[in-house]
Design an enzyme around this catalytic site. Structure first.
Site, PDB file in Angstrom:
ATOM      1  N   ASP A   1      37.797  38.995  32.862  1.00  0.00           N
ATOM      2  CA  ASP A   1      38.313  38.087  31.831  1.00  0.00           C
ATOM      3  C   ASP A   1      38.659  38.844  30.551  1.00  0.00           C
ATOM      4  OD1 ASP A   1      35.556  38.541  31.410  1.00  0.00           O
ATOM      5  OD2 ASP A   1      35.440  36.837  30.063  1.00  0.00           O
ATOM      6  N   GLU A   2      39.544  38.256  29.774  1.00  0.00           N
ATOM      7  CA  GLU A   2      39.872  38.677  28.411  1.00  0.00           C
ATOM      8  C   GLU A   2      40.317  40.140  28.322  1.00  0.00           C
ATOM      9  OE1 GLU A   2      37.259  35.501  25.865  1.00  0.00           O
ATOM     10  OE2 GLU A   2      36.259  37.373  26.407  1.00  0.00           O
ATOM     11  N   VAL A   3      41.149  40.558  29.256  1.00  0.00           N
ATOM     12  CA  VAL A   3      41.756  41.881  29.165  1.00  0.00           C
ATOM     13  C   VAL A   3      42.869  41.840  28.110  1.00  0.00           C
ATOM     14  CG1 VAL A   3      43.156  43.590  30.380  1.00  0.00           C
ATOM     15  CG2 VAL A   3      41.182  42.543  31.518  1.00  0.00           C
TER      16      VAL A   3
END
Length: 593
Positions: A364-366
C-alpha cells in the site's frame, strides 16, 4: 437443586440484600428481563439475572456471543455445578493432547472467573463430564478448515454430560467456548449453574474473521499480544494479522540479517525473537487463531535498512511530498541484491510462523514521487527504454512484485495465496496486468462504497474487507501530524461495525468476500490502550462474520452488554458502552425507531 423456569423468572442483581433491606430482581416478560421486587413468597423460586438472560433472549439465548448459525434448543432447567469436578474426555489423537491441556485449563479458569469472591461459592453440585469427539487428527488451521460443531447437554445419572462433536479440533474448541457461555453464577444461591439440557449446532458464515495489529509504529509486548488473542478466542475470531514492520521500526529479529533489528528496533528490549513468534503462533492455535505475517513492501520501509543501500527517500524532508507520514522510505526495486535480502526475510518468516497458508505482502501507499527522487532508479528505467511517467513507475512496481513473489514461492515451496492492500496497483487497468486474480486476494481499506471495490469484484478478485469507514479502530482521536482530528475521524461505534454487512458492500458478488478484518494502526495506540480500542467493538465484527445475522444491532445490544462484561471478567479491559442501568433495564436506552 433444579430450578424450573416458567413464564416468570426472577433474578437478583449483585449480592443478596441483608435482612429488612429491599431486594430487587427481574421477571421475564415477553422475552425481556424486567425489574421487580423480590418477596419472601417468590425468593424460593427466583433465579439470578444471568439465568434469566440465558433463557429470556428474544431469538438467541441471551448469553451467547457470537450468535449461533444453526439449531439452538435449551431445556427449562439449570443445575448446580461442582466446579471442582469437571472432566474433559479428549479425542484419542496424541497430536492434540497439548492443545487440549491448554483448553482444559483455560475453560476451568473461565468458569472460576464468573465469581468475584470464590470463598462464597456454595460447595457441592453435580460433576460435569465433557465428551469431545473429533473426526480429523490434523491441527492445521487454514481457509479449508471445518470449524463447525454440535453441542449436546443432558443429565446422566448424577452428572451433567456435555457432548461436543466436530470434524476438527478447531470446531470442538468453539463448542467448548459456547459451553462456557451456558454456565453462569446464581448470586441468590451462590452457585455456579449450567443449563441442564440443550442443543446447539453452529458453523461460521465466513472463513476469514480477523484482527490486524500494527506493532511497528509502537511496540507491544508478547503478553499484550497474547491478551488480544485470548479475547479473539472468546469471540471465535480466527485470524491474527500481524503487521510487524514499517518505516518507523523493524522489531523482528532476522538471524541472517541482524542489522535490520539492530538498527531498526526502538531499543534492544523492544524486539521479537523467533522464539517469541513461535510462542505466539502456538498460543494462537490453541485458541483457534491463525497468526499470519505481513511484510509490507515496497513502501513502508526505512528504519533498519540503513546498512543496506537499497532504499529511496528514506526520512526525506519535507515528508509530505514523498509519503503519508514520517519517516518516508521505499525499497529500490532496481537493486539486484535486494531480492536476496527479501528471500532471507521471507525464509525466516515462513519458518517462525509455522509455514503459513496465506502471506501478506503489503503493497500500500507506494509513492512514485519518492522513486522519482533517485537518480539510480531513473537511470535504470531509462536504460530499459522506459519513461518516467506514472505508468512507467507502476511498471517498476510490477517488476518488484514479480521478483519478490518468486522469492516467496521459493521459500514456501508452493504457491500460497497472497494478500495485498488496495492501492494504485490494484486499480484498473494495472490490477489485471500485474496481479493474478487466482493468486491474489485484495484487502480493502478504502470506504465500502468506493467504486474500486466493485471494479475488483467485477474482475473476479476475492476481497477481505477492512474498509476504514467501519473497521479502522484507530479512527477518532486527535491528530499527531497536525492540530486537528486524525485523518479517518470520527470514532466508529460498535453499531456501525455490526452493520458493516458484506452483501451491502458487494451486492451480487458477495460470494467473493473472503472475510473481514478490523485494524488497529498504532501511531497513537500501544499496549496500555489496545484492549479498549479493540473490545468490545471487535466482538461486533465477530458476530457479523460468524453469524452474518439478518437482524440489526438493536436485537444484539442486550447480548453485547453482557458479553462486554464477560470480556472484563476474563481480564480484557473492554470499553464500557452504556451506564449499567441500561443493562438492568433492557430496551430502555436505545432511542425509539
Amino acid at each position: 437443586m433444579k430450578v424450573l423456569l416458567g413464564v416468570l423468572c426472577f433474578g437478583l442483581i449483585g449480592l443478596i440484600a441483608a435482612d429488612n433491606e429491599p431486594a430487587w430482581g427481574y421477571e421475564c416478560v415477553e422475552s425481556v428481563c424486567s425489574k421487580v421486587e423480590l418477596t419472601p413468597e417468590n425468593i424460593k423460586t427466583a433465579v439470578s439475572l444471568s439465568v434469566c438472560r440465558t433463557f429470556c433472549g428474544r431469538k438467541t439465548p441471551g448469553t451467547l456471543w457470537p450468535k449461533p448459525t444453526g439449531t439452538v434448543k435449551l431445556g427449562q432447567y439449570v443445575v448446580h455445578l461442582d466446579i471442582d469436578n469437571i472432566e474433559i474426555r479428549r479425542p484419542p489423537f496424541k497430536s492434540q493432547d497439548e492443545l487440549w491441556s491448554i483448553n482444559e485449563e483455560r475453560f476451568k479458569a473461565q468458569i472460576s472467573r464468573k465469581v468475584s469472591k470464590p470463598d462464597q461459592i456454595k460447595k457441592g453440585g453435580k460433576p460435569l463430564l465433557i465428551k469431545v469427539s473429533v473426526e480429523e487428527e490434523s491441527t492445521r488451521l487454514n481457509s479449508e478448515t471445518d470449524e463447525s460443531y454440535k453441542l449436546l447437554l443432558s443429565q446422566g445419572g448424577n452428572e451433567i454430560i456435555a457432548e461436543i462433536k466436530a470434524k476438527t479440533f478447531f470446531g470442538s474448541r468453539h463448542g467448548l467456548e459456547t459451553l462456557s457461555q451456558l454456565i453462569m453464577y446464581d448470586d441468590i444461591r451462590r452457585e455456579i449453574q449450567v443449563v441442564a439440557e440443550g442443543e446447539v449446532s453452529d458453523a461460521p458464515a465466513y472463513k476469514h474473521r480477523g484482527l490486524l495489529l500494527d506493532t511497528a509504529r509502537n511496540y507491544f509486548s508478547v503478553e499484550s499480544i497474547k491478551r488480544v488473542i485470548d479475547a479473539m478466542g472468546m469471540n471465535k475470531l480466527n485470524i491474527f494479522h500481524w503487521h510487524i514492520t514499517d518505516s518507523q521500526s523493524f522489531p523482528l529479529i532476522i538471524k541472517s540479517r541482524p542489522e535490520l533489528s539492530k538498527y531498526g528496533a526502538y531499543s534492544p528490549e523492544k524486539i521479537y525473537t523467533a522464539e517469541n513468534v513461535v510462542d505466539i503462533v502456538k498460543y494462537g492455535k490453541a485458541r483457534g487463531v491463525q497468526v499470519i505475517p505481513e511484510f509490507d513492501a515496497p513502501a513502508h520501509v526505512g528504519e533498519g535498512w540503513q546498512k543496506y543501500d537499497m532504499t529511496a527517500c528514506f526520512n526525506k524532508k519535507p515528508w509530505q511530498k514523498y509519503c503519508v507520514e514520517p519517516p518516508c522510505g521505499q525499497l529500490d526495486p532496481t537493486v539486484d541484491g535486494l531480492y536476496d535480502v527479501l528471500e532471507d526475510i521471507y525464509s525466516e518468516m515462513f519458518e517462525m510462523f509455522d509455514n503459513p497458508d496465506i502471506f501478506h505482502m503489503g503493497g500500500d501507499e507506494v509513492s512514485t514521487s519518492c522513486w522519482n527522487t533517485s537518480e539510480r532508479i531513473q537511470n535504470w528505467m531509462l536504460s530499459k527504454g522506459w519513461g518516467l511517467t506514472e505508468h512507467d513507475f507502476i511498471k517498476l512496481w510490477g517488476h518488484f512484485q514479480e521478483n519478490a513473489l518468486k522469492r516467496v514461492d521459493k521459500v514456501a515451496k508452493r504457491e500460497v495465496p497472497i494478500v495485498m492492500w488496495t492501492s494504485r496497483l490494484t486499480e484498473l487497468p494495472f490490477v489485471n496486468e500485474y496481479l493474478d486474480k487466482n493468486r491474489y486476494i485484495i484487502q480493502i481499506w478504502t470506504t465500502g462504497s468506493d467504486r474500486k471495490v466493485q471494479d475488483l469484484l467485477k474482475n473476479g478478485y476475492k476481497l477481505i474487507l477492512s474498509n476504514y469507514d467501519s473497521l479502522y479502530f484507530d479512527c477518532g482521536g486527535g491528530g499527531w501530524v497536525n492540530a486537528n482530528n486524525n485523518w479517518c475521524s470520527p470514532y466508529i461505534g460498535w453499531q456501525k461495525v455490526y452493520m458493516n454487512i458484506p452483501e451491502s458492500i458487494a451486492g451480487m458478488y458477495h460470494s467473493q468476500i473472503y472475510g473481514a478484518e478490523a485494524a488497529i494502526w498504532s501511531e497513537q495506540i500501544d499496549e496500555t490502550t489496545v484492549d479498549s480500542r479493540f473490545w468490545p467493538r471487535a466482538s461486533a465484527l465477530a458476530e457479523r462474520m460468524w453469524s452474518n445475522p439478518i437482524t440489526g444491532w438493536r436485537d444484539a445490544e442486550p447480548r453485547m452488554l453482557l458479553h462486554r462484561q464477560r470480556l472484563v471478567e476474563n481480564g480484557i479491559k473492554a470499553e464500557r458502552l452504556q451506564p449499567e442501568w441500561c443493562l438492568q433495564n433492557e430496551n430502555s436506552c436505545p432511542a425509539e425507531h
